[in-house]
Design a protein around this motif. Structure first.
Motif: not given
Length: 373
Positions: A80-86, A90-93, A241-243, A347-348
């Protein structure tokens, strides 16, 4: 009782507890076997969990900005943590200003504490938890920790101009109203034997996945079919939505100076000590070995969220040490010149970022019956 006898007794108890924990873990991620004896307790757990969910949802509080939950339905680390950071990056970008709330698991606060803490540059893992500090350090986004996630969001929105909030590991925190739910699943372990605690590793039944907006599988790219198959076998509908996403080692960071280096620097060490106090240490060790192509390091596993002190790593003071970013948050204060951590990147899926962007747009139109701060 003499000290030596007490020490021997404590040591035996520790070994027995470790053996029992490992035996249960094996059953959780294979056939239940002897754990079927705990089936009545699973039924009780499911009943209590369902009653709790209904009670808390009845009083759920919603906010003027979207709340996005990033969590899981199983115990242990799922990425979860690496995903949340990414996801924050992405949202900031994209021009958004996300904030993060977390329980701050592992921080030293009194049970039931009502403390609500805003992270800053002086924050320590001891006070706020290792994962929130990692998120704050790697993204610069405002982060607030509290056992009560509603109180955390209230303070976050009071002090910062955020247009959305990401809740770290809040899937079961039902008093916090939410617009989007993201369930993270380890692509290798999946959902174990499919049973709830204590018969299996699930915090909630498998049908909980049918109510989340996105299921993200950390790891193998062919696991999407498997998770859909598990749903079908349980008589549940396919999820829309399964990715997959694949956390990967990307940068070597010096603990004392925060200077960044290419991962190729690891090949300059004749041999180093690899340290991990995460939910699945073996995943980290395997990633290092795959990256290097050789096994030129010693593995040292610690319990998840382990509170490191200098004496824990005394034997490694003069050796190259390479740890996870999460562990580095707890070791900076006594870091030695040859200590490093490896930062992850991932990647998200665009579908997730797009759905959050739509939720922000929808929330910008004032809704009736949404409680204002």
């Amino acid at each position: 009782m003499p000290n030596s006898a007490r020490h021997t007794s404590a040591s035996l108890a520790t070994r027995l507890a470790s053996w029992l924990s490992q035996a249960i873990q094996r059953r959780w991620y294979s056939r239940p076997g002897w754990l079927w004896l705990l089936f009545p307790l699973e039924l009780l757990f499911r009943g209590l969990s369902d009653a709790r969910r209904k009670r808390l949802q009845a009083d759920a509080k919603y906010f003027p900005v979207p709340i996005v939950i990033v969590g899981n339905i199983s115990v242990g680390g799922t990425g979860k943590t690496p995903l949340l950071v990414a996801l924050v990056k992405r949202l900031q970008q994209r021009g958004f200003n996300p904030g993060v709330v977390s329980r701050g698991y592992g921080r030293k606060s009194s049970p039931g504490s009502a403390d609500v803490i805003v992270l800053d540059k002086a924050s320590t893992a001891h006070a706020v938890g290792d994962e929130p500090l990692e998120i704050f350090t790697l993204t610069g986004a405002p982060v607030v920790v509290a056992e009560d996630r509603v109180a955390a969001v209230e303070l976050l929105l009071k002090q910062f101009d955020c247009d959305l909030v990401l809740a770290d590991d809040g899937l079961q925190h039902y008093r916090l109203g939410r617009e989007i739910e993201i369930a993270v699943v380890d692509a290798k372990q999946l959902l174990g034997n499919g049973h709830c605690l204590p018969l299996g590793p699930l915090r909630e039944p498998l049908n909980r996945l049918t109510r989340v907006d996105h299921i993200l599988l950390a790891g193998a790219v062919d696991a999407e079919y498997t998770i859909q198959q598990m749903l079908v076998e349980q008589g549940l509908p396919l999820h829309q939505s399964v990715c997959c996403f694949s956390p990967r080692l990307c940068t070597l960071v010096h603990l004392q100076t925060a200077q960044e280096f290419s991962l190729e620097k690891l090949t300059s060490f004749d041999r180093f000590e690899a340290i991990a106090a995460i939910g699945n240490p073996q995943k980290y060790f395997n990633a290092l070995e795959e990256l290097l192509g050789v096994d030129n390091f010693n593995r040292h596993s610690f319990p998840d969220h382990y509170a490191f002190s200098a004496k824990d790593l005394t034997d490694f003071a003069d050796k190259p040490v390479v740890m996870t970013a999460k562990d580095a948050m707890k070791c900076k204060a006594f870091a030695q010149p040859n200590w490093w951590y490896v930062r992850l990147d991932t990647d998200v899926p665009d579908i997730v970022v797009d759905s959050i962007a739509l939720a922000v747009a929808a929330k910008s139109i004032e809704r009736p019956n949404v409680e204002s701060l």
